[in-house]
Design an enzyme around this catalytic site. Sequence first.
Site, PDB file in Angstrom:
ATOM      1  N   SER A 145     -26.509  95.169  10.057  1.00 43.84           N
ATOM      2  CA  SER A 145     -25.342  96.272  10.129  1.00 43.84           C
ATOM      3  C   SER A 145     -23.876  95.461  10.446  1.00 43.84           C
ATOM      4  O   SER A 145     -23.862  94.701  10.899  1.00 43.84           O
ATOM      5  CB  SER A 145     -25.671  97.049  11.914  1.00 43.84           C
ATOM      6  OG  SER A 145     -25.504  96.514  12.679  1.00 43.84           O
ATOM      7  N   ASP A 177       0.228  94.428  31.372  1.00 47.53           N
ATOM      8  CA  ASP A 177      -0.239  92.654  31.021  1.00 47.53           C
ATOM      9  C   ASP A 177       0.907  91.854  32.162  1.00 47.53           C
ATOM     10  O   ASP A 177       1.825  91.504  31.607  1.00 47.53           O
ATOM     11  CB  ASP A 177      -0.589  91.919  29.815  1.00 47.53           C
ATOM     12  CG  ASP A 177      -1.390  91.002  29.726  1.00 47.53           C
ATOM     13  OD1 ASP A 177      -1.267  90.304  30.739  1.00 47.53           O
ATOM     14  OD2 ASP A 177      -1.886  91.170  29.518  1.00 47.53           O
ATOM     15  N   HIS A 212      -4.278  92.226  31.055  1.00 46.28           N
ATOM     16  CA  HIS A 212      -5.000  91.578  30.426  1.00 46.28           C
ATOM     17  C   HIS A 212      -5.769  91.695  30.697  1.00 46.28           C
ATOM     18  O   HIS A 212      -6.745  91.046  29.345  1.00 46.28           O
ATOM     19  CB  HIS A 212      -4.304  90.149  31.154  1.00 46.28           C
ATOM     20  CG  HIS A 212      -4.572  88.546  30.227  1.00 46.28           C
ATOM     21  ND1 HIS A 212      -3.424  88.892  28.974  1.00 46.28           N
ATOM     22  CD2 HIS A 212      -4.973  87.729  30.443  1.00 46.28           C
ATOM     23  CE1 HIS A 212      -3.520  87.750  29.052  1.00 46.28           C
ATOM     24  NE2 HIS A 212      -4.629  86.602  28.933  1.00 46.28           N
TER      25      HIS A 212
HETATM   26  C1  LIG Z   1     -29.835  97.944  13.161  1.00 40.19           C
HETATM   27  O1  LIG Z   1     -28.920  97.771  14.060  1.00 40.19           O
HETATM   28  C2  LIG Z   1     -27.841  98.614  14.693  1.00 40.19           C
HETATM   29  C3  LIG Z   1     -26.858  98.035  15.771  1.00 40.19           C
HETATM   30  O2  LIG Z   1     -27.298  98.011  16.878  1.00 40.19           O
HETATM   31  C4  LIG Z   1     -28.810  99.866  15.288  1.00 40.19           C
HETATM   32  O3  LIG Z   1     -28.098 100.511  15.614  1.00 40.19           O
HETATM   33  C5  LIG Z   1     -30.451 100.208  14.012  1.00 40.19           C
HETATM   34  O4  LIG Z   1     -31.061 100.913  14.558  1.00 40.19           O
HETATM   35  C6  LIG Z   1     -30.769  99.024  13.649  1.00 40.19           C
HETATM   36  N1  LIG Z   1     -31.752  99.489  12.736  1.00 40.19           N
HETATM   37  C7  LIG Z   1     -33.267  98.777  12.166  1.00 40.19           C
HETATM   38  C8  LIG Z   1     -33.986  99.074  11.318  1.00 40.19           C
HETATM   39  O5  LIG Z   1     -33.442  97.412  13.393  1.00 40.19           O
END
Ligand SMILES: *[C@@H]1O[C@H](CO)[C@@H](O)[C@H](O)[C@H]1NC(C)=O
Length: 296
Positions: A74, A242, A271
Amino acid sequence: MKMRFLGLVVCLVLWTLHSEGSGGKLTAVDPETNMNVSEIISYWGFPSEEYLVETEDGYILCLNRIPHGRKNHSDKGFIAFSQIPELAKRIKMFFALGPVASVAFCTSPMAKLGRLPDHLIKDLFGDKEFLPQSAFLKWLGTHVCTHVILKELCGNLCFLLCGFNERNLNMSRVDVYTTHSPAGTSVQNMLHWSQAVKFQKFQAFDWGSSAKNYFHYNQSYPPTYNVKDMLVPTAVWSGGHDWLADVYDVNILLTQITNLVFHESIPEWEHLDFIWGLDAPWRLYNKIINLMRKYQ
Ligand SMILES: *[C@@H]1O[C@H](CO)[C@@H](O)[C@H](O)[C@H]1NC(C)=O
Ligand SMILES: *[C@@H]1O[C@H](CO)[C@@H](O)[C@H](O)[C@H]1NC(C)=O
Ligand SMILES: *[C@@H]1O[C@H](CO)[C@@H](O)[C@H](O)[C@H]1NC(C)=O
Ligand SMILES: *[C@@H]1O[C@H](CO)[C@@H](O)[C@H](O)[C@H]1NC(C)=O
């Protein structure tokens, strides 16, 4: 300032003893308080790499790299960036968050500290490590900050040097923050900082005499860092509150960046909001990721 810090610590310790005596409740210690950066990255499911890098002029830096997103690919990830000149040609884009290059308008207590004479800074802090991540700070984080009632105070303690924006801070993570920061730097780096405050110049460390500078730089005065020479595409975010990277200082810096591709000022940020702000993911990180996609 040291006295003020000590005074606060003494108050905190007394208060802890008092509330323990009167049956103060403890909440569970966050496991991240005892982890180093690599371990925290792995804990959140990201692959982690750790490198020790030494620059030509003797700075030793520990870099953490997240080579790709979580295992399922992802595209979430968090941002690590570095500022090592030798790597500049390999950097596609430089994301500067609350950058400090000049400190003419800096209002942090750090600027006042910078005005102290060198020998006094050395007397106060020795000549090796400045504000190291000591066992004492860890103790403070785990034992003091687990008392619900003290969380706000602990937040203030770690915000003393950088400014305050508690409303944008995840108060249930303050124990993690205080055990990991301040993470320490060298006294030499602080002396370099104090030279920037005193001389109002963005230049290499001044070794204090023509002969010594000659030895290090082959010239009798320290070489100037010329921001205009940096050709890397640069995106800058600044915070309106900041204390370290003051709006006026950042505006001067902006005029010197040759390849400025983006600038945004977030009016109410200080900051630390760049890393700890609850609204940072949608106000900043998403934009960084979009720019990375656009310029990859
Ligand atoms: C992949 O990672 C995302 C982000 O952390 C998460 O939301 C999602 O459930 C994950 N998918 C699987 C298939 O593990
Ligand atoms: C962090 O912890 C890991 C695993 O325990 C270890 O391999 C690594 O050397 C540690 N890093 C630092 C900077 O202490
Ligand atoms: C605040 O920190 C806690 C403890 O790490 C975490 O469980 C929670 O998700 C965080 N809340 C937000 C809004 O990020
Ligand atoms: C030192 O500077 C002089 C004069 O600018 C130059 O001729 C010489 O090559 C330099 N030496 C080194 C080691 O860089």
